[in-house]
Scaffold this active site. Structure first.
Site, short mmCIF file in Angstrom:
data_model
loop_
_atom_site.label_atom_id
_atom_site.label_comp_id
_atom_site.label_asym_id
_atom_site.label_seq_id
_atom_site.Cartn_x
_atom_site.Cartn_y
_atom_site.Cartn_z
N GLU A 59 5.29 0.62 8.88
CA GLU A 59 5.13 -0.84 8.89
C GLU A 59 6.46 -1.59 8.96
O GLU A 59 6.56 -2.63 9.62
CB GLU A 59 4.33 -1.30 7.66
CG GLU A 59 2.85 -0.96 7.71
CD GLU A 59 2.55 0.50 7.43
OE1 GLU A 59 3.45 1.22 6.97
OE2 GLU A 59 1.40 0.94 7.69
N HIS A 128 -6.93 -2.23 0.57
CA HIS A 128 -7.52 -2.75 1.80
C HIS A 128 -8.11 -4.14 1.61
O HIS A 128 -8.82 -4.64 2.48
CB HIS A 128 -8.60 -1.80 2.34
CG HIS A 128 -8.07 -0.50 2.85
ND1 HIS A 128 -7.47 0.42 2.03
CD2 HIS A 128 -8.04 0.03 4.10
CE1 HIS A 128 -7.11 1.48 2.76
NE2 HIS A 128 -7.43 1.25 4.01
#
Lengths: 321, 340
Positions: A59, A128
């Protein structure tokens, strides 16, 4: 055409890629797979592997590389697969994306849009379901946007791609396929930094955004209460004027958001109301939000996330205060 | 080139002649003189925290001369010679180290980024810029820098890995000066070399004597020539003769004897010895150059010190537009006379 939020965003990305060769998409699984939520479905086949780029799983690398692309004149749209993985990119966003314009006095800029799914309600694994909008808003230098439906999502995204700033574009997972709206096929923009008064009313102002817009609308409709609903849409910079105008009119303010209560967007909005509209208030400002704790595992999330009952009870309380 | 300025002529790059060597040497001197000046300004309270480059000049000057105009420079914070060779205005350079953002403003056509303080976080930017060059089919390479300590950061590896996967024209120079503030190179990794970290990313890697300007020059030139095929990692082995920054006291963690051993390997002295041996340089030239450069530096300092910060510039360069809420803060500060 009727579109859900996934197709509206896909359509916006398609337009952005078509409009300019400087626009590139990059991220994990965004190409062949079309993204884990299928938001980028079909775009790699249409625009090629060098414009819709499947990257290594990293990321910070994705975000840092995107910043470099932007510095070199491209307009990258990186996707971070889930907001919970974006903490790995946090340093790049805070230390560089937010600062290049300022540290170089406008001689180097980072035009890019970082997209990521946010919020709970879809029974997902840990990490999430995060709601990090305030983390990115607190820094200065990053624009933070969170649409509440397909029409706004497309218009805000196209606006973001046309700006010369780093924009953090938060897409509520829960709304991705929740409902359809009429969305024009052609390009259009929704102004960033401008709140949307979804419903005009005189009894109270409900200031909200993202995932909480739907339950707020439902409650107001069911209870037949004369509420003004303000969808702020842009968390940073905040459209203070629209919020204050509404609160000064109704005299009662409630802020509804999914993120943890403490130090949240509600605190910022409430503080501005206290500073600039205190004497027009008929009741203390109220916040309805998630509890001040790490987002729980799916079996507990319905106990944590504000729902229609909590919002309805809060409305009763605020109106009787 | 060895410590005494002897070279193996068969290894001398064909495009390096005496005139070029003299020019490189002058830039070494200018870099060292400016370095000393800013250090002195800092000690007088006239500059902010400063990171000296003393002892590492061969890395910067060798690399800068190997680059073409179109190649792009992505620094961390110690590559002073690189800025100077590539024409960054000296007064702006001084201004930056006085703690003024206007000194970080990049002149048009400079082909380089501003200083990056968080180590290794700039390498992914290099990868992104290299991607843009490749995407646009531009014949240009990106040169990034990182220290020995910075190679322990995740961004270092993530960027090399990206560059390897996409075969980007990215050249990363590890400026291994043996110390990450107080910690020696051995505390950063158990790997035998830092260069070998490139092997894991599947990219070309090479280790050179970072105090040998010609070795750095050749390694960078070769990497640029190969950039269309993919990235290169270069470990330049050098030594930080001075402090990490002006807030650091190296006597806490290393001995004078350690430093003295490296002083014998000084990268500048050996170039001088080489040029003197070839009758290309003498004390009179040294004296004349020092005087000219001092004038240049004094002018730059005077210009930098004449700069008056305008607090409005903090507010007006955050976004491409001025948000109403930020404007309120700016106006409130000004109308309350906070800046007077």
């Amino acid at each position: 055409m009727q579109m859900n939020m996934v197709s509206a965003i896909n359509n916006a990305l398609d337009i952005a890629l078509r409009e300019s060769n400087d626009v590139v998409l990059l991220g994990e699984d965004v190409g062949k797979d079309g993204g884990v939520f299928r938001v980028t479905e079909g775009l790699q086949a249409k625009y090629g592997e060098d414009r819709v780029i499947d990257t290594p799983l990293a990321e910070s690398g994705i975000t840092g590389t995107a910043i470099g692309m932007a510095l070199a004149g491209l307009h990258p749209i990186p996707e971070i697969q889930f907001a919970g993985f974006m903490y790995l990119a946090f340093d790049q966003l805070v230390s560089h994306a937010a600062r290049f314009r300022s540290r170089t006095r406008g001689t180097l800029t980072v035009p890019m849009v970082v997209r990521t799914p946010v919020g709970g309600g879809v029974r997902a694994l840990e990490h999430h379901s995060e709601n990090p909008e305030v983390l990115y808003s607190h820094i200065g230098g990053l624009i933070v946007v969170e649409p509440s439906g397909p029409y706004d999502a497309k218009g805000l995204l196209l606006r973001a791609v046309h700006m010369q700033d780093p924009v953090v574009f938060l897409e509520p997972t829960r709304i991705y396929r929740l409902f359809r709206e009429e969305v024009p096929d052609d390009a259009y923009e929704v102004e960033i930094g401008k709140a949307n008064v979804l419903r005009s009313g005189s009894a109270l102002s409900i200031i909200t955004y993202g995932t909480m817009v739907q339950p707020v609308k439902n409650v107001v409709e069911k209870k037949r209460v004369d509420a003004e609903i303000v969808d702020i849409r842009t968390i940073n910079p905040l459209d203070e004027a629209t919020v204050l105008a509404s609160v000064k009119k109704t005299g009662r303010a409630m802020i509804v958001y999914e993120a943890p209560l403490s130090f949240g967007a509600g605190a910022e909005v409430a503080a501005r109301i206290a500073e600039k509209a205190l004497y027009e208030l008929q009741a203390p400002v109220m916040r309805v939000a998630g509890p001040s704790l790490p987002y729980p595992f799916p079996a507990y999330e319905n106990f944590a996330t504000p729902n229609e009952k909590r919002i309805g009870d809060a409305i009763d309380k605020l109106l009787s205060a | 080139m060895d410590e005494n300025g002897n070279i193996d002529a068969s290894l001398l790059p064909g495009d390096v002649d005496d005139a070029k060597m003299v020019s490189m040497y002058k830039y070494m001197l200018l870099t060292r003189a400016l370095d000393a000046k800013i250090l002195s300004l800092q000690r007088q309270g006239r500059a902010a925290t400063y990171a000296p480059s003393l002892g590492e000049e061969a890395v910067h000057i060798g690399a800068a001369f190997a680059m073409r105009k179109q190649d792009f420079f992505v620094p961390n914070f110690r590559q002073h010679g690189m800025y100077i060779v590539r024409g960054f205005p000296l007064d702006r350079f001084v201004l930056y180290w006085k703690g003024v953002e206007e000194g970080d403003a990049i002149p048009k056509g400079f082909n380089g980024l501003s200083v990056s303080v968080p180590v290794s976080t700039q390498i992914p930017h290099g990868a992104g810029i290299a991607y843009a060059f490749k995407y646009r089919k531009q014949d240009a390479a990106v040169l990034t820098f990182v220290g020995d300590g910075g190679t322990s950061e995740g961004d270092f590896y993530e960027a090399l890995n990206f560059a390897g996967v996409f075969k980007l024209p990215l050249i990363t120079i590890i400026e291994n000066n043996q110390w990450a503030i107080s910690q020696p190179r051995s505390r950063q990794t158990a790997a035998k070399t830092l260069a070998q970290k490139g092997i894991a990313a599947g990219i070309s890697c090479v280790q050179v004597d970072g105090n040998d300007m010609l070795a750095v020059y050749k390694a960078v030139r070769d990497a640029i020539a190969n950039a269309k095929n993919g990235p290169t990692l270069i470990e330049a082995v050098t030594y930080r003769l001075s402090m990490h920054t002006t807030s650091d006291d190296p006597t806490k963690y290393r001995t004078d004897a350690d430093v003295a051993a490296w002083q014998k390997k000084d990268p500048v002295a050996r170039v001088k010895a080489y040029l003197a041996g070839k009758k290309q340089w003498d004390d009179a030239m040294e004296q004349k150059t020092a005087e000219e450069q001092q004038k240049q530096i004094d002018d730059a300092v005077a210009k930098a010190e004449a700069f008056k910060p305008d607090p409005r510039s903090m507010f007006e360069n955050v976004y491409s537009f001025m948000p109403e809420v930020l404007k309120q803060e700016e106006d409130a500060a000004e109308s309350a006379n906070f800046w007077r």
